[in-house]
Scaffold this motif. Structure first.
Motif, PDB file in Angstrom:
ATOM      1  N   UNK A   1     -24.550 -19.584  20.131  1.00  0.00           N
ATOM      2  CA  UNK A   1     -24.076 -19.525  18.743  1.00  0.00           C
ATOM      3  C   UNK A   1     -22.818 -18.665  18.598  1.00  0.00           C
ATOM      4  N   UNK A   2     -21.974 -19.083  17.678  1.00  0.00           N
ATOM      5  CA  UNK A   2     -20.854 -18.260  17.226  1.00  0.00           C
ATOM      6  C   UNK A   2     -21.244 -17.553  15.938  1.00  0.00           C
ATOM      7  N   UNK A   3     -20.832 -16.301  15.807  1.00  0.00           N
ATOM      8  CA  UNK A   3     -20.945 -15.605  14.531  1.00  0.00           C
ATOM      9  C   UNK A   3     -19.737 -16.021  13.690  1.00  0.00           C
ATOM     10  N   UNK A   4     -19.989 -16.722  12.590  1.00  0.00           N
ATOM     11  CA  UNK A   4     -18.879 -17.250  11.790  1.00  0.00           C
ATOM     12  C   UNK A   4     -18.698 -16.545  10.454  1.00  0.00           C
ATOM     13  N   UNK A   5     -19.731 -15.848   9.974  1.00  0.00           N
ATOM     14  CA  UNK A   5     -19.597 -15.090   8.730  1.00  0.00           C
ATOM     15  C   UNK A   5     -20.439 -13.818   8.827  1.00  0.00           C
ATOM     16  N   UNK A   6     -19.907 -12.744   8.262  1.00  0.00           N
ATOM     17  CA  UNK A   6     -20.628 -11.467   8.203  1.00  0.00           C
ATOM     18  C   UNK A   6     -20.413 -10.884   6.813  1.00  0.00           C
ATOM     19  N   UNK A   7     -21.513 -10.525   6.146  1.00  0.00           N
ATOM     20  CA  UNK A   7     -21.420  -9.968   4.789  1.00  0.00           C
ATOM     21  C   UNK A   7     -22.390  -8.802   4.614  1.00  0.00           C
ATOM     22  N   UNK A   8     -21.902  -7.559   4.680  1.00  0.00           N
ATOM     23  CA  UNK A   8     -22.777  -6.417   4.360  1.00  0.00           C
ATOM     24  C   UNK A   8     -23.041  -6.359   2.849  1.00  0.00           C
ATOM     25  N   UNK A   9     -24.207  -5.825   2.508  1.00  0.00           N
ATOM     26  CA  UNK A   9     -24.605  -5.670   1.107  1.00  0.00           C
ATOM     27  C   UNK A   9     -25.205  -4.274   0.941  1.00  0.00           C
ATOM     28  N   UNK A  10     -24.712  -3.529  -0.041  1.00  0.00           N
ATOM     29  CA  UNK A  10     -25.247  -2.189  -0.285  1.00  0.00           C
ATOM     30  C   UNK A  10     -26.413  -2.267  -1.256  1.00  0.00           C
ATOM     31  N   UNK A  11     -27.609  -2.118  -0.708  1.00  0.00           N
ATOM     32  CA  UNK A  11     -28.822  -2.132  -1.526  1.00  0.00           C
ATOM     33  C   UNK A  11     -29.217  -0.726  -1.984  1.00  0.00           C
ATOM     34  N   UNK A  12     -28.717   0.300  -1.285  1.00  0.00           N
ATOM     35  CA  UNK A  12     -29.213   1.659  -1.519  1.00  0.00           C
ATOM     36  C   UNK A  12     -28.062   2.665  -1.617  1.00  0.00           C
ATOM     37  N   UNK A  13     -27.340   2.674  -2.760  1.00  0.00           N
ATOM     38  CA  UNK A  13     -26.290   3.678  -2.954  1.00  0.00           C
ATOM     39  C   UNK A  13     -26.827   5.098  -2.795  1.00  0.00           C
ATOM     40  N   UNK A  14     -25.944   5.992  -2.369  1.00  0.00           N
ATOM     41  CA  UNK A  14     -26.224   7.412  -2.116  1.00  0.00           C
ATOM     42  C   UNK A  14     -27.015   7.634  -0.828  1.00  0.00           C
ATOM     43  N   UNK A  15     -27.283   6.574  -0.063  1.00  0.00           N
ATOM     44  CA  UNK A  15     -27.931   6.690   1.236  1.00  0.00           C
ATOM     45  C   UNK A  15     -27.064   5.969   2.265  1.00  0.00           C
ATOM     46  N   UNK A  16     -27.418   6.130   3.546  1.00  0.00           N
ATOM     47  CA  UNK A  16     -26.657   5.468   4.609  1.00  0.00           C
ATOM     48  C   UNK A  16     -27.147   4.043   4.878  1.00  0.00           C
ATOM     49  N   UNK A  17     -28.232   3.631   4.257  1.00  0.00           N
ATOM     50  CA  UNK A  17     -28.823   2.325   4.550  1.00  0.00           C
ATOM     51  C   UNK A  17     -27.940   1.186   4.049  1.00  0.00           C
ATOM     52  N   UNK A  18     -27.918   0.097   4.808  1.00  0.00           N
ATOM     53  CA  UNK A  18     -27.110  -1.058   4.437  1.00  0.00           C
ATOM     54  C   UNK A  18     -27.768  -2.330   4.959  1.00  0.00           C
ATOM     55  N   UNK A  19     -27.754  -3.369   4.143  1.00  0.00           N
ATOM     56  CA  UNK A  19     -28.220  -4.692   4.568  1.00  0.00           C
ATOM     57  C   UNK A  19     -27.013  -5.478   5.096  1.00  0.00           C
ATOM     58  N   UNK A  20     -27.304  -6.460   5.946  1.00  0.00           N
ATOM     59  CA  UNK A  20     -26.220  -7.275   6.481  1.00  0.00           C
ATOM     60  C   UNK A  20     -26.700  -8.707   6.675  1.00  0.00           C
ATOM     61  N   UNK A  21     -25.846  -9.650   6.296  1.00  0.00           N
ATOM     62  CA  UNK A  21     -26.163 -11.069   6.455  1.00  0.00           C
ATOM     63  C   UNK A  21     -25.141 -11.674   7.419  1.00  0.00           C
ATOM     64  N   UNK A  22     -25.645 -12.377   8.432  1.00  0.00           N
ATOM     65  CA  UNK A  22     -24.794 -13.007   9.438  1.00  0.00           C
ATOM     66  C   UNK A  22     -25.109 -14.499   9.494  1.00  0.00           C
TER      67      UNK A  22
END
Length: 475
Positions: free
Chosen positions: A443-464
């Motif tokens: 597979x090729x990675x063709x799209x990457x989109x991080x999403x901030x679900x938890x402001x004020x923390x270091x946690x981050x979601x990511x969709x590939x």
């Protein structure tokens, strides 16, 4: 006898970056990395080391010579003591920068992946009061501040209703105002503590295992429904009714008032009976006209508004035409499966938690969605050739695993099936990168989109988005 590592002091250390788990990074004079817990990139500080390892140090800043221009004033009075919201002293635009940087670094360094241009991280419109679920703990021996310890005044009020001090399972910080969940969350918590204290309803002692009040959970939804669950350790019916009746009368807006009697050593409720004192035993969340029933044990994304953004990105990445068979792995209560169902021919959801699958089926029935089926089982066992032969080879796989990522057998089964697209939603880009490395030959990675679900923390979601390589790509 092994010698203890002596603590060292490094002066005028420049804090140059933010790293994994929210720690910031400086450099020691010998070039080794120093992981810090109380600084912001751009600070210049003196550092007292707390741990020494072969390749790095851990430490805390003891003196600040220069403060970063990335700093901002924390909103919360409990910042620095409470274990949550550790990035409150960093401007939100800088939080987003470092979250996106971490995603890119993990995918490149751990996954050794060739990446397209990463879409700028989807920030949250709300930087505070964005959570729909909070859990607070009771204690009859609250965490005391240094000022209280050094004071000559006798401490009489030792009750607490708040959060665990980081690394101290039996120490609870009493919270005056939390900036994570909107009203009436703070009012309900404060009234619960005040009424219980005035009426001699005892708070839990976690070390010695006694006391009546154990935990308080508050869930809210975007359509204004509220769930309150009080967990009791000791079963005193008269005091239990006294407290719950008071909450019912004081906060008539509560949709579901529930309780649990849990005399176990741990306070998890997933193996306990949840009893309804007033109202319903559930609340509803709504998204694009779909209603999702949420009970006390249900998993639902804790930032409702950003969950909607996350699901829209997932659906967009899938690029549905209405003719696809989709497998939704780790479906939970089936929110993503139902969210994409109207754009697909058929969706198959798989999840290991039986209660979650019951919720998923109930929600699908309530939403009158007929083109989804849900199945329960350990993913690495149920997701096998027999299952695929019975339900069909998917055109697209959506996978949203827990923080540990996917089992290697699950990754291999995806490669065996080789669908045209895989949409990988992750709350941990490090384990996501590990899994993607196993898939990069196909597979090729063709799209990457991080999403901030938890402001004020270091946690981050990511969709590939992964798209199957063509024969030309492989050559």
């Amino acid at each position: 006898m092994r010698k203890k590592n002596k603590r060292q002091v490094f002066e005028n250390v420049a804090v140059v970056d933010a790293g994994a788990k929210g720690k910031t990074i400086g450099k020691a004079p010998d070039g080794r990395v120093i992981f810090l817990t109380n600084t912001v990139p751009g600070d210049i500080v003196d550092v007292q080391t707390t741990k020494k390892r072969k390749a790095y140090f851990e430490g805390i800043a003891t003196q600040f010579h220069s403060l970063s221009d990335k700093r901002t004033t924390p909103e919360c009075e409990h910042f620095g003591v409470c274990g949550g919201c550790k990035w409150q002293d960093m401007g939100y635009e800088h939080q987003l920068f470092y979250k996106q940087k971490e995603v890119a670094n993990n995918l490149r360094r751990i996954g050794h992946l060739e990446l397209p241009e990463i879409t700028p991280i989807k920030g949250s419109k709300k930087q505070y009061f964005y959570r729909n679920k909070m859990e607070f703990s009771f204690s009859n021996s609250r965490w005391l501040t240094l000022e209280e310890i050094q004071s000559d005044t006798q401490i009489t009020d030792k009750n607490a209703l708040g959060f665990h001090i980081p690394g101290m399972w039996d120490k609870i910080l009493d919270i005056n105002k939390c900036h994570l969940q909107a009203d009436p969350s703070n009012a309900i918590r404060l009234e619960t503590k005040d009424f219980a204290t005035k009426n001699d309803i005892t708070f839990f002692n976690p070390r010695n295992q006694y006391g009546m009040l154990r935990t308080l959970m508050i869930r809210t939804s975007s359509i204004g429904e509220i769930m309150v669950l009080v967990q009791f350790y000791e079963n005193d019916a008269s005091k239990r009714v006294l407290l719950l009746e008071h909450l019912k009368n004081t906060f008539p807006e509560i949709t579901a008032l529930l309780y649990v009697i849990n005399p176990k050593q741990n306070d998890t409720i997933y193996d306990q009976d949840v009893l309804c004192f007033a109202g319903r035993d559930h609340i509803f969340e709504e998204m694009e006209g779909l209603k999702f029933k949420i009970n006390a044990k249900s998993f639902y994304q804790t930032n409702s508004e950003q969950a909607y953004e996350l699901y829209k990105i997932t659906r967009d990445f899938a690029g549905l035409t209405g003719n696809e068979l989709i497998y939704d792995l780790y479906t939970g209560t089936g929110t993503i499966a139902q969210f994409v169902a109207k754009n697909a021919k058929k969706v198959i959801g798989i999840e290991s938690v039986p209660e979650a699958i019951l919720d998923a089926k109930s929600n699908a029935d309530n939403n009158e969605i007929s083109n989804v089926d849900f199945f329960v089982g350990d993913m690495k066992n149920i997701f096998n050739e027999q299952f695929i032969s019975e339900h069909g080879i998917p055109d697209i796989i959506i996978t949203d695993p827990p923080r540990d990522g996917m089992h290697k057998n699950v990754v291999q089964q995806i490669l065996n099936i080789a669908p045209q697209k895989v949409v990988y939603v992750s709350c941990n880009s490090a384990t996501q990168a590990r899994d993607l490395e196993l898939m990069k030959e196909l597979y090729n990675v063709t799209k990457v989109q991080p999403v901030d679900m938890f402001p004020q923390t270091h946690h981050v979601e990511n969709v590939v988005l992964l798209e199957k390589k063509s024969i030309l790509d492989n050559n």
